[in-house]
Design a protein around this motif. Structure first.
Motif, PDB file in Angstrom:
ATOM      1  N   GLN A  72       0.911  -0.686   0.114  1.00  0.00           N
ATOM      2  CA  GLN A  72       0.027  -0.040  -0.043  1.00  0.00           C
ATOM      3  C   GLN A  72       0.872   1.165  -0.325  1.00  0.00           C
ATOM      4  O   GLN A  72       0.415   2.486  -0.710  1.00  0.00           O
ATOM      5  CB  GLN A  72      -1.167   0.500   1.288  1.00  0.00           C
ATOM      6  CG  GLN A  72      -2.063   0.991   1.200  1.00  0.00           C
ATOM      7  CD  GLN A  72      -2.902   0.824   0.238  1.00  0.00           C
ATOM      8  OE1 GLN A  72      -3.000   0.359  -0.874  1.00  0.00           O
ATOM      9  NE2 GLN A  72      -4.246   1.384   0.104  1.00  0.00           N
ATOM     10  N   GLY A  73       2.093   0.599   0.887  1.00  0.00           N
ATOM     11  CA  GLY A  73       2.840   2.695   0.738  1.00  0.00           C
ATOM     12  C   GLY A  73       3.286   2.249  -0.741  1.00  0.00           C
ATOM     13  O   GLY A  73       3.577   3.928  -1.050  1.00  0.00           O
ATOM     14  N   SER A  74       4.195   1.401  -0.783  1.00  0.00           N
ATOM     15  CA  SER A  74       5.029   1.155  -2.014  1.00  0.00           C
ATOM     16  C   SER A  74       4.428   1.793  -3.853  1.00  0.00           C
ATOM     17  O   SER A  74       4.708   2.631  -4.437  1.00  0.00           O
ATOM     18  CB  SER A  74       6.204   0.647  -2.303  1.00  0.00           C
ATOM     19  OG  SER A  74       6.768   0.514  -1.295  1.00  0.00           O
ATOM     20  N   VAL A  75       3.506   1.235  -3.650  1.00  0.00           N
ATOM     21  CA  VAL A  75       2.622   1.294  -4.989  1.00  0.00           C
ATOM     22  C   VAL A  75       1.175   1.472  -5.009  1.00  0.00           C
ATOM     23  O   VAL A  75       0.606   2.642  -5.553  1.00  0.00           O
ATOM     24  CB  VAL A  75       2.353  -0.302  -4.786  1.00  0.00           C
ATOM     25  CG1 VAL A  75       2.173  -0.456  -6.619  1.00  0.00           C
ATOM     26  CG2 VAL A  75       3.907  -1.005  -5.367  1.00  0.00           C
ATOM     27  N   GLY A  94      -0.530  10.875   0.080  1.00  0.00           N
ATOM     28  CA  GLY A  94       0.978  11.069  -0.275  1.00  0.00           C
ATOM     29  C   GLY A  94       0.881  10.058   1.113  1.00  0.00           C
ATOM     30  O   GLY A  94       1.730  10.355   1.990  1.00  0.00           O
ATOM     31  N   PHE A  95       0.253  11.371   2.299  1.00  0.00           N
ATOM     32  CA  PHE A  95       0.728  11.602   3.432  1.00  0.00           C
ATOM     33  C   PHE A  95       0.482  10.323   4.390  1.00  0.00           C
ATOM     34  O   PHE A  95       1.158   9.445   5.416  1.00  0.00           O
ATOM     35  CB  PHE A  95      -0.032  13.043   4.283  1.00  0.00           C
ATOM     36  CG  PHE A  95       0.439  12.513   6.179  1.00  0.00           C
ATOM     37  CD1 PHE A  95       0.223  11.801   6.645  1.00  0.00           C
ATOM     38  CD2 PHE A  95       0.750  14.222   6.286  1.00  0.00           C
ATOM     39  CE1 PHE A  95       0.350  12.605   8.336  1.00  0.00           C
ATOM     40  CE2 PHE A  95       0.989  14.220   7.364  1.00  0.00           C
ATOM     41  CZ  PHE A  95       0.981  12.525   8.486  1.00  0.00           C
ATOM     42  N   MET A  99       2.081   7.136   6.156  1.00  0.00           N
ATOM     43  CA  MET A  99       1.938   6.104   7.251  1.00  0.00           C
ATOM     44  C   MET A  99       1.834   5.027   7.023  1.00  0.00           C
ATOM     45  O   MET A  99       1.812   4.079   7.840  1.00  0.00           O
ATOM     46  CB  MET A  99       0.468   7.209   8.218  1.00  0.00           C
ATOM     47  CG  MET A  99       0.954   8.255   8.553  1.00  0.00           C
ATOM     48  SD  MET A  99       1.965   8.216   9.629  1.00  0.00           S
ATOM     49  CE  MET A  99       1.613   7.761  10.890  1.00  0.00           C
ATOM     50  N   GLU A 100       1.493   4.315   5.767  1.00  0.00           N
ATOM     51  CA  GLU A 100       2.356   3.143   5.948  1.00  0.00           C
ATOM     52  C   GLU A 100       2.789   2.311   5.825  1.00  0.00           C
ATOM     53  O   GLU A 100       3.319   1.514   6.612  1.00  0.00           O
ATOM     54  CB  GLU A 100       0.939   2.501   4.632  1.00  0.00           C
ATOM     55  CG  GLU A 100      -0.361   3.061   3.543  1.00  0.00           C
ATOM     56  CD  GLU A 100      -1.689   2.673   4.904  1.00  0.00           C
ATOM     57  OE1 GLU A 100      -0.749   1.252   4.949  1.00  0.00           O
ATOM     58  OE2 GLU A 100      -2.314   2.580   4.715  1.00  0.00           O
ATOM     59  N   GLU A 198      -5.814   3.198   9.420  1.00  0.00           N
ATOM     60  CA  GLU A 198      -6.330   2.721   8.373  1.00  0.00           C
ATOM     61  C   GLU A 198      -7.630   3.176   8.385  1.00  0.00           C
ATOM     62  O   GLU A 198      -8.624   3.021   6.726  1.00  0.00           O
ATOM     63  CB  GLU A 198      -6.675   1.199   8.471  1.00  0.00           C
ATOM     64  CG  GLU A 198      -5.586   0.748   8.580  1.00  0.00           C
ATOM     65  CD  GLU A 198      -4.288   0.905   7.187  1.00  0.00           C
ATOM     66  OE1 GLU A 198      -4.295   1.089   6.966  1.00  0.00           O
ATOM     67  OE2 GLU A 198      -3.295   0.143   8.112  1.00  0.00           O
ATOM     68  N   SER A 199      -8.399   3.100   9.424  1.00  0.00           N
ATOM     69  CA  SER A 199     -10.357   4.335   9.914  1.00  0.00           C
ATOM     70  C   SER A 199     -10.406   5.287   8.591  1.00  0.00           C
ATOM     71  O   SER A 199     -11.345   5.201   7.523  1.00  0.00           O
ATOM     72  CB  SER A 199     -10.571   4.629  10.671  1.00  0.00           C
ATOM     73  OG  SER A 199     -10.787   3.070  11.684  1.00  0.00           O
TER      74      SER A 199
END
Length: 425
Positions: A72-75, A94-95, A99-100, A198-199
């Motif tokens: 999720q963070g990288s892709v 982006g923020f 956080m991912e 995540e919420s």
């Protein structure tokens, strides 16, 4: 050969792109945390009391979550943000992507506290070899890579919502269960902080998806909606097999599947769609469900990084304007104001009003309860008929009575005071 570069605009936060992105930016900033703030060493003694099978499940669910956060963070967030026009929305995504990565790093912090270097290496080898886990990430990964037009963008955003609001939760189940039993509490605090993130990630990306959906032609909307439910069915099958593989030795499989499906319905709600499984909160393991609540945990009184009671330091009074709905989703009927004017429906106005009521009483509200008792009933009616602002406020009041009676009482007093002032005017 000289390359011609495009001229690009700068993001201008002084002119909002929409009515909600700045609010999500602010909430992300308020929730920012780092794993070093949590005293994970406190869990070492408890860890030694767990059976080897309990330790294995705990290790593997965190390792699986690490992979999904990495994707999720990288892709996910980087690719999806390329297809979103709003520069402010790109900033929020982006923020969230950053956080991912924080989430993924926090699992490594737990591993380094509890496990040997050799065991950590084995866990990351397991991540690469575990077929069902890799199938999950490959499925959502393909939806991210497959964005070519508005319809595929909608499906890509929907896959992101399913990841944030559904696929993570089979992994969250066991840490929440142990923390609710008073075991592995510090690690459970990290899980709770991650769930807070995540919420709002799922809600925000869901709003982006709803906007894309609203712009699709009617025929494409039907196809896209059917595609989302097919996606859900496939992922639910993967989740069931993954849960059986992990949890069968602990005899927790059915509880995990129920919990996952409960959150799958929440993911559909984030997309503005009807629930599929119809799992009620009463069917979920109450200890795990309590772990989703932010009302009973400890927190840092000098920030909003913790997840329990936060004292209200800036209370804004509720105004009638909080219930003026300036539209996001076109599937809802418009709202009639007291002066007879008709305005579009916007559920975020309800959210803001309820948050203000919570602040006024010093109560931190659980988004899942607000969705279940306040938002969902209003949205069901608003899909089929035009509501008056008084009807909406009556339904807010009724929903709060079921979920937060103290907040409901404060809200009733507010309404009575507003009515008295209108009578004097």
């Amino acid at each position: 050969m000289e390359q011609t570069l495009l001229t690009l605009p700068a993001v201008n936060w002084n002119r909002p792109d929409d009515g909600y992105t700045k609010m999500f930016w602010d909430q992300n900033v308020r929730q920012f945390w780092v794993d070093e703030e949590i005293p994970l060493a406190d869990d070492k003694l408890t860890w030694m009391t767990l059976s080897r099978e309990e330790q294995r499940v705990y290790e593997q669910v965190l390792a699986g979550l690490t992979l999904l956060d990495t994707v999720q963070g990288s892709v996910g967030m980087p690719l999806l943000s390329q297809h979103i026009e709003s520069l402010q929305a790109k900033a929020v995504l982006g923020f969230m992507g950053a956080m991912e990565h924080m989430h993924a790093k926090s699992y490594s912090s737990i591993f380094s506290t509890l496990c040997t270097s050799e065991r950590i290496g084995e866990l990351f080898e397991w991540v690469q070899k575990e077929r069902l886990l890799q199938e999950k990430q490959q499925f959502v990964h393909q939806r991210y890579l497959g964005v070519r037009d508005s319809q595929s963008l909608y499906l890509g955003l929907a896959a992101s919502v399913f990841l944030e609001s559904f696929l993570f939760y089979s992994g969250f189940f066991y840490p929440l269960l142990l923390a609710g039993q008073g075991r592995m509490v510090s690690s459970g605090e990290i899980i709770n902080l991650i769930i807070r993130d995540e919420s709002i990630h799922g809600v925000y990306v869901g709003l982006q998806a709803q906007e894309v959906y609203a712009r699709l032609p009617e025929a494409q909307q039907k196809t896209a909606r059917e595609g989302v439910y097919r996606m859900l069915e496939h992922l639910a099958g993967l989740e069931e097999r993954y849960s059986r593989m992990l949890y069968t030795p602990l005899e927790l499989v059915e509880s995990v599947i129920t919990f996952s499906r409960y959150n799958a319905d929440k993911a559909l709600m984030n997309l503005g769609l009807e629930p599929y499984f119809g799992v009620s909160a009463e069917a979920v393991n109450p200890v795990v469900l309590a772990g989703l609540s932010t009302r009973t945990k400890n927190h840092d009184f000098f920030s909003t990084k913790g997840n329990g009671y936060v004292k209200a330091i800036r209370v804004e009074p509720l105004q009638d304007e909080d219930f003026i709905f300036e539209g996001l989703a076109q599937e809802y009927q418009p709202v009639t104001k007291r002066d007879g004017r008709v305005v579009p429906f916007d559920e975020l106005r309800i959210v803001r009003a309820v948050e203000k009521a919570g602040d006024a009483t010093g109560v931190v509200l659980d988004p899942a309860l607000i969705e279940q008792h306040v938002l969902a009933p209003i949205k069901r009616k608003a899909r089929h008929r035009q509501l008056h602002i008084e009807q909406i406020q009556d339904m807010v009041e009724e929903g709060l009575m079921h979920s937060y009676p103290a907040v409901a009482r404060a809200y009733i007093l507010y309404r009575e005071e507003r009515a008295r002032r209108r009578g004097l005017a």
